[in-house]
Design a protein around this motif. Structure first.
Motif, PDB file in Angstrom:
ATOM      1  N   PHE A  27       0.834  -1.201   0.000  1.00 43.79           N
ATOM      2  CA  PHE A  27       0.000   0.000   0.000  1.00 43.79           C
ATOM      3  C   PHE A  27       0.872   1.256   0.000  1.00 43.79           C
ATOM      4  O   PHE A  27       0.642   2.194  -0.769  1.00 43.79           O
ATOM      5  N   SER A  28       1.883   1.276   0.864  1.00 46.56           N
ATOM      6  CA  SER A  28       2.741   2.459   0.993  1.00 46.56           C
ATOM      7  C   SER A  28       3.551   2.697  -0.273  1.00 46.56           C
ATOM      8  O   SER A  28       3.728   3.848  -0.701  1.00 46.56           O
ATOM      9  N   LEU A  29       4.063   1.617  -0.889  1.00 43.02           N
ATOM     10  CA  LEU A  29       4.832   1.773  -2.130  1.00 43.02           C
ATOM     11  C   LEU A  29       3.945   2.270  -3.267  1.00 43.02           C
ATOM     12  O   LEU A  29       4.336   3.162  -4.030  1.00 43.02           O
ATOM     13  N   ALA A  30       2.748   1.681  -3.393  1.00 45.25           N
ATOM     14  CA  ALA A  30       1.827   2.139  -4.429  1.00 45.25           C
ATOM     15  C   ALA A  30       1.461   3.606  -4.208  1.00 45.25           C
ATOM     16  O   ALA A  30       1.355   4.384  -5.169  1.00 45.25           O
ATOM     17  N   PHE A  31       1.293   3.974  -2.947  1.00 45.51           N
ATOM     18  CA  PHE A  31       0.996   5.369  -2.614  1.00 45.51           C
ATOM     19  C   PHE A  31       2.160   6.266  -3.038  1.00 45.51           C
ATOM     20  O   PHE A  31       1.965   7.307  -3.676  1.00 45.51           O
ATOM     21  N   ALA A  32       3.390   5.872  -2.695  1.00 44.99           N
ATOM     22  CA  ALA A  32       4.559   6.695  -3.011  1.00 44.99           C
ATOM     23  C   ALA A  32       4.798   6.780  -4.518  1.00 44.99           C
ATOM     24  O   ALA A  32       5.142   7.841  -5.044  1.00 44.99           O
ATOM     25  N   PHE A  33       4.597   5.652  -5.241  1.00 42.43           N
ATOM     26  CA  PHE A  33       4.782   5.666  -6.699  1.00 42.43           C
ATOM     27  C   PHE A  33       3.762   6.594  -7.359  1.00 42.43           C
ATOM     28  O   PHE A  33       4.096   7.398  -8.231  1.00 42.43           O
ATOM     29  N   ASN A  34       2.516   6.475  -6.961  1.00 35.51           N
ATOM     30  CA  ASN A  34       1.442   7.240  -7.594  1.00 35.51           C
ATOM     31  C   ASN A  34       1.321   8.651  -7.039  1.00 35.51           C
ATOM     32  O   ASN A  34       0.518   9.435  -7.534  1.00 35.51           O
ATOM     33  N   PHE A  35       2.099   8.958  -6.024  1.00 32.38           N
ATOM     34  CA  PHE A  35       2.184  10.309  -5.492  1.00 32.38           C
ATOM     35  C   PHE A  35       2.581  11.296  -6.605  1.00 32.38           C
ATOM     36  O   PHE A  35       2.173  12.454  -6.607  1.00 32.38           O
ATOM     37  N   MET A  36       3.381  10.784  -7.573  1.00 33.37           N
ATOM     38  CA  MET A  36       3.883  11.623  -8.667  1.00 33.37           C
ATOM     39  C   MET A  36       2.946  11.662  -9.873  1.00 33.37           C
ATOM     40  O   MET A  36       3.211  12.378 -10.842  1.00 33.37           O
TER      41      MET A  36
END
Length: 392
Positions: A27-36
């Protein structure tokens, strides 16, 4: 007997903890990737010295190239688990992202930025490692539910990140937003180092357990199912224009639609995975594929944003159930390279969905688009079911 029960319980607890760590990390990685996701095109325009047409072409390349290179990275990372610990590979992949994302905030050359995105997509295949860890620490009965939970966490991260990323970029600037994303990934790296249990390399069996024909059919179902989930944003402006949504309301309406069907996709991944304990996976995949196809074609009956969104919500939930079901079925009798191959179908669908949708719409109309995508998924779902043969 009591000693045996305590030993079994002590062995089970780390595995349950690992599932929680992996789901939280994904969840956190997907959040960080899609943050951009929202501000990256604006960043490209900000650093570009080219004319508008050339800048648009570079924007498309820079935004889209990561999904294309992840197709190859997914299989590559999976095959490395023959010789290296999946836990170590997962953590090293996250650390690579920490560095690459931080660098993006200091790049002012479009060619260098494109190169970083190529590397980022290739390293992005580490989601396959997470899937392999789940496969290694789960029983065959647990696999569908845990795969669904893992996929749901990924989808939820994709839903909630873009609006916040845009807000942070507006408040802190592009460099601050890139560094914020990098710091989130660094936190995930530390979290996995502390929380994940050690896991030895996962050597492949001497012979493939899944016939090649069934493997390609599974790839095709995942590919088409992913296209069903991701195609819509690229043609949503045309759809909202046909609904006569006022220009000033289009962005808000589009955001609500995407959020609604994203949430339903996360729910569908988990819900259909839980049904696998009572219904054979092959039948569930067929039901999800045919159901998503029918509702895909029914999108033409949406006469406004509300009715269209309702149909899309049902359609997305059905399509999202396909990937974790297929993966659980494959993972229970296969090796890392095969899991990476199936996960690559998801990346391929992410890359092909917007391209296919805009190409069809540019040469035809929305009805043709819905029919082509609907019949395509129905065809591969039926072929996949028939191709299972005696395994049903």
């Amino acid at each position: 007997m009591n000693r045996l029960m305590r030993t079994a319980a002590s062995a089970l607890r780390p595995k349950n903890r690992d599932i929680v760590v992996l789901v939280t990390a994904q969840f956190s990685l997907a959040f960080a990737f899609n943050f951009m996701y929202v501000f990256l095109p604006f960043y490209v325009h900000a650093i570009s010295s080219l004319d508008e047409a050339a800048t648009l072409r570079w924007t498309g390349l820079i935004v889209g190239i990561a999904s294309a290179t992840a197709i190859f990275g997914s299989t590559f990372w999976a095959r490395l688990t023959d010789r290296f610990s999946p836990k170590v590979l997962f953590e090293r992949g996250i650390l690579s992202h920490v560095i690459l994302v931080a660098l993006m905030g200091y790049i002012t050359d479009l060619r260098v930025l494109l190169g970083i995105r190529i590397l980022q997509g290739f390293v992005g295949g580490i989601s396959t490692i997470g899937l392999m860890i789940i496969s290694a620490i789960s029983t065959e009965d647990q696999l569908p539910r845990r795969m669904g939970l893992y996929q749901s966490s990924l989808t939820l991260g994709q839903i909630f990140a873009p609006p916040l990323g845009a807000s942070v970029a507006a408040a802190l600037g592009f460099r601050g937003a890139f560094l914020a994303s990098s710091l989130m990934m660094l936190a995930v790296f530390i979290f996995c180092q502390v929380g994940l249990s050690p896991l030895p390399p996962q050597p492949r069996p001497s012979a493939a357990a899944v016939p090649r024909r069934q493997l390609w059919l599974a790839w095709g179902v995942v590919f088409m199912g992913t296209i069903h989930i991701v195609f819509l944003p690229s043609v949503l402006p045309t759809i909202l224009h046909n609904f006569r949504v006022p220009d000033q309301q289009e962005l808000v309406t589009a955001g609500l639609i995407v959020f609604a069907y994203g949430a339903s996709a996360a729910a569908g991944s988990y819900a259909f995975s839980r049904l696998a304990a009572r219904i054979p996976v092959q039948r569930l995949v067929l039901a999800c594929g045919l159901g998503a196809s029918v509702f895909q074609m029914l999108l033409i009956l949406g006469v406004g944003p509300v009715s269209f969104t309702f149909i899309r919500v049902v359609q997305s939930a059905l399509a999202a159930g396909i990937f974790p079901l297929i993966l659980a079925q494959i993972a229970s009798r296969s090796h890392g390279g095969t899991i990476g191959f199936i996960n690559a179908a998801r990346f391929a669908g992410n890359a092909a969905g917007p391209v296919a949708a805009t190409f069809i719409l540019a040469h035809s109309d929305l009805l043709s688009l819905y029919l082509v995508l609907g019949m395509g998924l129905a065809a591969v779902a039926v072929c996949h079911y028939l191709g299972q043969g005696r395994n049903r």
